[in-house]
Design a protein around this motif. Structure first.
Motif, PDB file in Angstrom:
ATOM      1  N   LEU A 242       0.832  -1.206   0.000  1.00  0.00           N
ATOM      2  CA  LEU A 242       0.000   0.000   0.000  1.00  0.00           C
ATOM      3  C   LEU A 242       0.866   1.257   0.000  1.00  0.00           C
ATOM      4  O   LEU A 242       0.578   2.227  -0.704  1.00  0.00           O
ATOM      5  CB  LEU A 242      -0.927  -0.014   1.215  1.00  0.00           C
ATOM      6  CG  LEU A 242      -1.890   1.168   1.378  1.00  0.00           C
ATOM      7  CD1 LEU A 242      -2.631   1.470   0.083  1.00  0.00           C
ATOM      8  CD2 LEU A 242      -2.860   0.898   2.513  1.00  0.00           C
ATOM      9  N   ARG A 243       1.965   1.236   0.748  1.00  0.00           N
ATOM     10  CA  ARG A 243       2.858   2.391   0.764  1.00  0.00           C
ATOM     11  C   ARG A 243       3.479   2.616  -0.613  1.00  0.00           C
ATOM     12  O   ARG A 243       3.620   3.756  -1.072  1.00  0.00           O
ATOM     13  CB  ARG A 243       3.951   2.215   1.811  1.00  0.00           C
ATOM     14  CG  ARG A 243       4.875   3.426   1.945  1.00  0.00           C
ATOM     15  CD  ARG A 243       5.839   3.260   3.121  1.00  0.00           C
ATOM     16  NE  ARG A 243       6.710   4.419   3.246  1.00  0.00           N
ATOM     17  CZ  ARG A 243       7.851   4.571   2.580  1.00  0.00           C
ATOM     18  NH1 ARG A 243       8.262   3.631   1.740  1.00  0.00           N
ATOM     19  NH2 ARG A 243       8.585   5.665   2.741  1.00  0.00           N
ATOM     20  N   ASP A 244       3.842   1.532  -1.290  1.00  0.00           N
ATOM     21  CA  ASP A 244       4.380   1.650  -2.643  1.00  0.00           C
ATOM     22  C   ASP A 244       3.356   2.270  -3.584  1.00  0.00           C
ATOM     23  O   ASP A 244       3.691   3.098  -4.433  1.00  0.00           O
ATOM     24  CB  ASP A 244       4.806   0.289  -3.181  1.00  0.00           C
ATOM     25  CG  ASP A 244       6.081  -0.225  -2.531  1.00  0.00           C
ATOM     26  OD1 ASP A 244       6.788   0.578  -1.903  1.00  0.00           O
ATOM     27  OD2 ASP A 244       6.355  -1.432  -2.662  1.00  0.00           O
ATOM     28  N   LEU A 245       2.102   1.859  -3.437  1.00  0.00           N
ATOM     29  CA  LEU A 245       1.038   2.402  -4.286  1.00  0.00           C
ATOM     30  C   LEU A 245       0.880   3.903  -4.049  1.00  0.00           C
ATOM     31  O   LEU A 245       0.651   4.673  -4.995  1.00  0.00           O
ATOM     32  CB  LEU A 245      -0.274   1.680  -3.987  1.00  0.00           C
ATOM     33  CG  LEU A 245      -1.389   1.812  -5.022  1.00  0.00           C
ATOM     34  CD1 LEU A 245      -1.003   1.164  -6.338  1.00  0.00           C
ATOM     35  CD2 LEU A 245      -2.684   1.202  -4.484  1.00  0.00           C
ATOM     36  N   MET A 246       1.036   4.331  -2.803  1.00  0.00           N
ATOM     37  CA  MET A 246       0.895   5.747  -2.465  1.00  0.00           C
ATOM     38  C   MET A 246       1.981   6.604  -3.116  1.00  0.00           C
ATOM     39  O   MET A 246       1.778   7.790  -3.382  1.00  0.00           O
ATOM     40  CB  MET A 246       0.959   5.946  -0.945  1.00  0.00           C
ATOM     41  CG  MET A 246      -0.238   5.472  -0.164  1.00  0.00           C
ATOM     42  SD  MET A 246      -1.732   6.432  -0.475  1.00  0.00           S
ATOM     43  CE  MET A 246      -2.671   5.234  -1.405  1.00  0.00           C
ATOM     44  N   ARG A 247       3.157   6.040  -3.346  1.00  0.00           N
ATOM     45  CA  ARG A 247       4.280   6.855  -3.815  1.00  0.00           C
ATOM     46  C   ARG A 247       4.688   6.575  -5.252  1.00  0.00           C
ATOM     47  O   ARG A 247       5.692   7.097  -5.719  1.00  0.00           O
ATOM     48  CB  ARG A 247       5.482   6.666  -2.879  1.00  0.00           C
ATOM     49  CG  ARG A 247       6.013   5.258  -2.780  1.00  0.00           C
ATOM     50  CD  ARG A 247       6.881   5.065  -1.526  1.00  0.00           C
ATOM     51  NE  ARG A 247       7.435   3.705  -1.480  1.00  0.00           N
ATOM     52  CZ  ARG A 247       8.721   3.410  -1.585  1.00  0.00           C
ATOM     53  NH1 ARG A 247       9.608   4.385  -1.742  1.00  0.00           N
ATOM     54  NH2 ARG A 247       9.135   2.168  -1.523  1.00  0.00           N
ATOM     55  N   LEU A 270     -10.121   2.746  -7.598  1.00  0.00           N
ATOM     56  CA  LEU A 270     -10.280   2.863  -6.158  1.00  0.00           C
ATOM     57  C   LEU A 270     -10.950   1.610  -5.601  1.00  0.00           C
ATOM     58  O   LEU A 270     -10.570   1.117  -4.526  1.00  0.00           O
ATOM     59  CB  LEU A 270     -11.111   4.116  -5.837  1.00  0.00           C
ATOM     60  CG  LEU A 270     -11.366   4.441  -4.367  1.00  0.00           C
ATOM     61  CD1 LEU A 270     -10.060   4.590  -3.603  1.00  0.00           C
ATOM     62  CD2 LEU A 270     -12.199   5.722  -4.255  1.00  0.00           C
ATOM     63  N   ALA A 271     -11.906   1.071  -6.336  1.00  0.00           N
ATOM     64  CA  ALA A 271     -12.580  -0.156  -5.893  1.00  0.00           C
ATOM     65  C   ALA A 271     -11.577  -1.308  -5.775  1.00  0.00           C
ATOM     66  O   ALA A 271     -11.642  -2.117  -4.843  1.00  0.00           O
ATOM     67  CB  ALA A 271     -13.702  -0.522  -6.864  1.00  0.00           C
ATOM     68  N   TRP A 272     -10.657  -1.395  -6.732  1.00  0.00           N
ATOM     69  CA  TRP A 272      -9.615  -2.435  -6.674  1.00  0.00           C
ATOM     70  C   TRP A 272      -8.779  -2.272  -5.418  1.00  0.00           C
ATOM     71  O   TRP A 272      -8.478  -3.245  -4.710  1.00  0.00           O
ATOM     72  CB  TRP A 272      -8.725  -2.330  -7.913  1.00  0.00           C
ATOM     73  CG  TRP A 272      -7.514  -3.205  -7.878  1.00  0.00           C
ATOM     74  CD1 TRP A 272      -7.419  -4.501  -8.277  1.00  0.00           C
ATOM     75  CD2 TRP A 272      -6.198  -2.835  -7.395  1.00  0.00           C
ATOM     76  NE1 TRP A 272      -6.140  -4.978  -8.075  1.00  0.00           N
ATOM     77  CE2 TRP A 272      -5.380  -3.979  -7.536  1.00  0.00           C
ATOM     78  CE3 TRP A 272      -5.651  -1.674  -6.866  1.00  0.00           C
ATOM     79  CZ2 TRP A 272      -4.028  -3.977  -7.162  1.00  0.00           C
ATOM     80  CZ3 TRP A 272      -4.321  -1.662  -6.483  1.00  0.00           C
ATOM     81  CH2 TRP A 272      -3.523  -2.804  -6.639  1.00  0.00           C
ATOM     82  N   ALA A 273      -8.377  -1.039  -5.107  1.00  0.00           N
ATOM     83  CA  ALA A 273      -7.544  -0.785  -3.936  1.00  0.00           C
ATOM     84  C   ALA A 273      -8.289  -1.106  -2.647  1.00  0.00           C
ATOM     85  O   ALA A 273      -7.721  -1.706  -1.713  1.00  0.00           O
ATOM     86  CB  ALA A 273      -7.084   0.668  -3.928  1.00  0.00           C
ATOM     87  N   LEU A 274      -9.581  -0.740  -2.568  1.00  0.00           N
ATOM     88  CA  LEU A 274     -10.371  -1.015  -1.367  1.00  0.00           C
ATOM     89  C   LEU A 274     -10.574  -2.516  -1.180  1.00  0.00           C
ATOM     90  O   LEU A 274     -10.598  -3.012  -0.051  1.00  0.00           O
ATOM     91  CB  LEU A 274     -11.724  -0.310  -1.462  1.00  0.00           C
ATOM     92  CG  LEU A 274     -11.685   1.222  -1.492  1.00  0.00           C
ATOM     93  CD1 LEU A 274     -13.071   1.791  -1.737  1.00  0.00           C
ATOM     94  CD2 LEU A 274     -11.093   1.781  -0.207  1.00  0.00           C
ATOM     95  N   VAL A 279     -11.357  -1.700   3.061  1.00  0.00           N
ATOM     96  CA  VAL A 279     -11.675  -0.280   3.162  1.00  0.00           C
ATOM     97  C   VAL A 279     -10.894   0.365   4.313  1.00  0.00           C
ATOM     98  O   VAL A 279     -10.220   1.386   4.148  1.00  0.00           O
ATOM     99  CB  VAL A 279     -13.186  -0.066   3.348  1.00  0.00           C
ATOM    100  CG1 VAL A 279     -13.487   1.409   3.624  1.00  0.00           C
ATOM    101  CG2 VAL A 279     -13.952  -0.541   2.125  1.00  0.00           C
ATOM    102  N   SER A 280     -10.986  -0.246   5.484  1.00  0.00           N
ATOM    103  CA  SER A 280     -10.298   0.340   6.642  1.00  0.00           C
ATOM    104  C   SER A 280      -8.783   0.309   6.452  1.00  0.00           C
ATOM    105  O   SER A 280      -8.092   1.267   6.807  1.00  0.00           O
ATOM    106  CB  SER A 280     -10.694  -0.395   7.920  1.00  0.00           C
ATOM    107  OG  SER A 280     -10.338  -1.769   7.849  1.00  0.00           O
ATOM    108  N   GLY A 281      -8.267  -0.776   5.870  1.00  0.00           N
ATOM    109  CA  GLY A 281      -6.826  -0.880   5.646  1.00  0.00           C
ATOM    110  C   GLY A 281      -6.326   0.159   4.669  1.00  0.00           C
ATOM    111  O   GLY A 281      -5.261   0.761   4.875  1.00  0.00           O
ATOM    112  N   PHE A 282      -7.101   0.401   3.603  1.00  0.00           N
ATOM    113  CA  PHE A 282      -6.684   1.390   2.609  1.00  0.00           C
ATOM    114  C   PHE A 282      -6.715   2.794   3.193  1.00  0.00           C
ATOM    115  O   PHE A 282      -5.751   3.560   3.036  1.00  0.00           O
ATOM    116  CB  PHE A 282      -7.579   1.314   1.364  1.00  0.00           C
ATOM    117  CG  PHE A 282      -7.190   2.284   0.293  1.00  0.00           C
ATOM    118  CD1 PHE A 282      -6.082   2.057  -0.505  1.00  0.00           C
ATOM    119  CD2 PHE A 282      -7.915   3.448   0.089  1.00  0.00           C
ATOM    120  CE1 PHE A 282      -5.694   2.959  -1.484  1.00  0.00           C
ATOM    121  CE2 PHE A 282      -7.542   4.359  -0.896  1.00  0.00           C
ATOM    122  CZ  PHE A 282      -6.433   4.101  -1.678  1.00  0.00           C
TER     123      PHE A 282
END
Length: 381
Positions: A242-247, A270-274, A279-282
C-alpha cells in the motif's frame, strides 16, 4: 553516440563526483514516463544542439548535461513501464541517474525544468548556486523564472511533445544518425501515446504532429501494439504494498506559508484498492502516508478502463489536520460542480474526514484537480 553511450558517460562522471558545474535536466517528482522521457530526450538533444542563447551559454560552461530521474534509486522499481521502455532500447534501470546519485560536491548547477515549472527546494538547496535557465512544461504556470529561455508552458497532452516540437523546429533531429533517430523516435512516441491513450484522449494537434514527426524516423512503428505493452507494464502493480502504491505517481506541494498537499495518481481503480487492502486498511494507509509526509490534505485519484473498456475516474480526499479540513471545505463546492463528483459516501465506512466520489468529468486529470486544491489552500494562482 547512442542513448546507451550517452548515459554511460554520465554514469561514469557521476561516480567520480567531480566538483564542477552541471546542467541538470529534470522532470517532476512523480517521475512518470513522460517526465523522465522528456528530461532524457531534452538532455540528449542538448548534447548536440542548444537552440537558445541562454542554453548555449549553459551548455558551454557546464561539465556535464545530466538527465535526472527525480526520485531516489530505491523508488525506480515502482515504475515498471519505465523499466519496460528502457529494455526496448537495450537499457536497464541502472542506466538512469536518480536524485540521490548526483555528484555530492558539485557547487553549482543550471536547471532545465521539464514537466513542471518550479524547481523543488530539495534540488535547489543542494547547490550553492542554482539557476533555472529553461522551462518546457504543460502544467499550470506558477509564474517563476521569467528570464528562462525557452520558457514554454503550453497545455498539450504530453510534455515530451513540447521537447520534440522545440528541438525538431531547430533542425536538431538532422544532427543524429539514422540509428540514433530510431532510438529518439521510440523514446519520444512512448510517453505521448501513453498520456493521450494512443492519441484518442487529451491529444492536441501538436501531440499528433510530434508523433507524425517521430514516426517519420521509425516507419515500422506499430503505435497500438506499443501502447498496449506500455499500459500493461504500467498497470502491473498487483504486487505493490500500500505504501508503494501511495508513492508510485505522487506529487506534493509544501510551503511554510500554506497547507501542504499531496496527490497520488493511480492506474488501478479505487474499488480495486479497497478490495485488495480492505476499506479500513486502505484508508489507514492513506492516513499513515499523510502523516509520514506531514500533509494537511492527501488526495488519491484513479483513471482506469473497466472490463468493457469504458474509461472511469474516482477521487478520494483526506483531511489530515484541522487546517486541511478548512482547505477541503473551500475545495468541495467548486470541485463538485467542475469535476461532476458523485458521492461514494457508503464506501468510507463512516470514517471521519475522508470523502470519496465517482468523477464523471473524465477530462479532469491531476492537472485540473491540483490547481483547484492549491487555490483552495491559498497558494498563488
Amino acid at each position: 553516440m547512442s542513448i546507451l553511450k550517452f548515459l554511460s558517460n554520465i554514469k561514469t562522471y557521476s561516480s567520480q563526483k567531480v566538483g564542477q558545474k552541471l546542467l541538470i535536466v529534470t522532470g517532476n517528482e512523480s517521475a512518470d514516463l513522460d517526465s523522465y522521457t522528456a528530461s532524457l530526450l531534452c538532455a540528449y538533444f542538448l548534447s548536440r544542439h542548444a537552440p537558445s542563447q541562454r542554453l548555449q551559454e549553459s551548455v558551454s560552461t557546464s561539465e556535464k548535461i545530466v538527465p535526472l530521474l527525480n526520485i531516489a534509486r530505491e523508488e525506480v522499481s515502482l515504475r515498471p513501464e519505465l523499466k519496460y521502455l528502457l529494455s526496448t532500447l537495450g537499457l536497464n534501470s541502472d542506466s538512469v541517474i536518480c536524485k540521490d546519485e548526483l555528484p555530492s560536491v558539485s557547487t553549482s548547477a543550471d536547471f532545465v525544468l521539464v514537466d513542471h515549472n518550479k524547481l523543488l527546494p530539495e534540488l535547489e538547496d543542494r547547490f550553492s548556486t542554482a539557476r533555472v535557465v529553461a522551462i518546457l512544461d504543460h502544467h499550470a504556470d506558477e509564474g517563476m523564472y521569467p528570464k528562462a529561455d525557452p520558457r514554454i508552458i503550453e497545455p498539450v497532452g504530453s510534455c515530451t511533445t513540447l521537447i520534440v516540437d522545440y528541438f525538431s523546429k531547430s533542425g536538431c533531429l538532422d544532427l543524429f544518425s539514422a540509428a540514433e533517430q530510431r532510438e529518439i523516435a521510440l523514446l519520444g512516441i512512448s510517453p505521448i501515446i501513453v498520456d493521450t491513450a494512443n492519441l484518442t484522449s487529451k491529444a492536441l494537434e501538436k501531440d499528433k504532429e510530434a508523433v507524425r514527426t517521430l514516426i517519420g524516423l521509425l516507419p515500422a512503428c506499430d503505435c497500438e501494439d506499443m501502447f498496449n505493452k506500455l499500459m500493461a507494464a504500467k498497470r502491473d502493480v498487483d504486487s505493490f504494498s500500500l505504501r508503494d502504491l501511495m508513492r508510485k505517481d505522487y506529487k506534493e506541494w509544501a510551503d511554510d506559508q500554506y497547507p501542504s498537499l499531496g496527490i497520488e495518481s493511480s492506474v488501478k481503480s479505487l474499488a480495486w484498492a479497497l478490495n485488495k487492502f480492505t476499506v479500513s486498511g486502505f484508508i489507514e494507509g492513506v492516513q499513515m502516508w499523510a502523516k509520514e509526509r506531514n500533509l494537511d490534505v492527501m488526495a488519491y485519484m484513479d483513471s482506469y478502463l473497466d472490463d468493457e473498456h469504458k474509461f472511469h475516474r474516482d477521487l478520494l480526499v483526506y483531511a489530515n489536520t484541522d487546517r486541511g479540513k478548512s482547505v477541503v471545505d473551500k475545495f468541495l463546492p467548486k470541485a463538485e460542480t467542475e469535476f461532476e463528483l458523485v458521492s461514494r459516501e457508503s464506501w468510507t465506512n463512516g470514517m471521519q474526514n475522508v470523502w470519496m466520489w465517482e468523477q464523471r468529468n473524465l477530462t479532469a486529470s491531476r492537472k485540473q484537480v491540483a490547481p483547484l486544491l492549491r487555490l483552495s489552500a491559498g497558494y498563488p494562482a
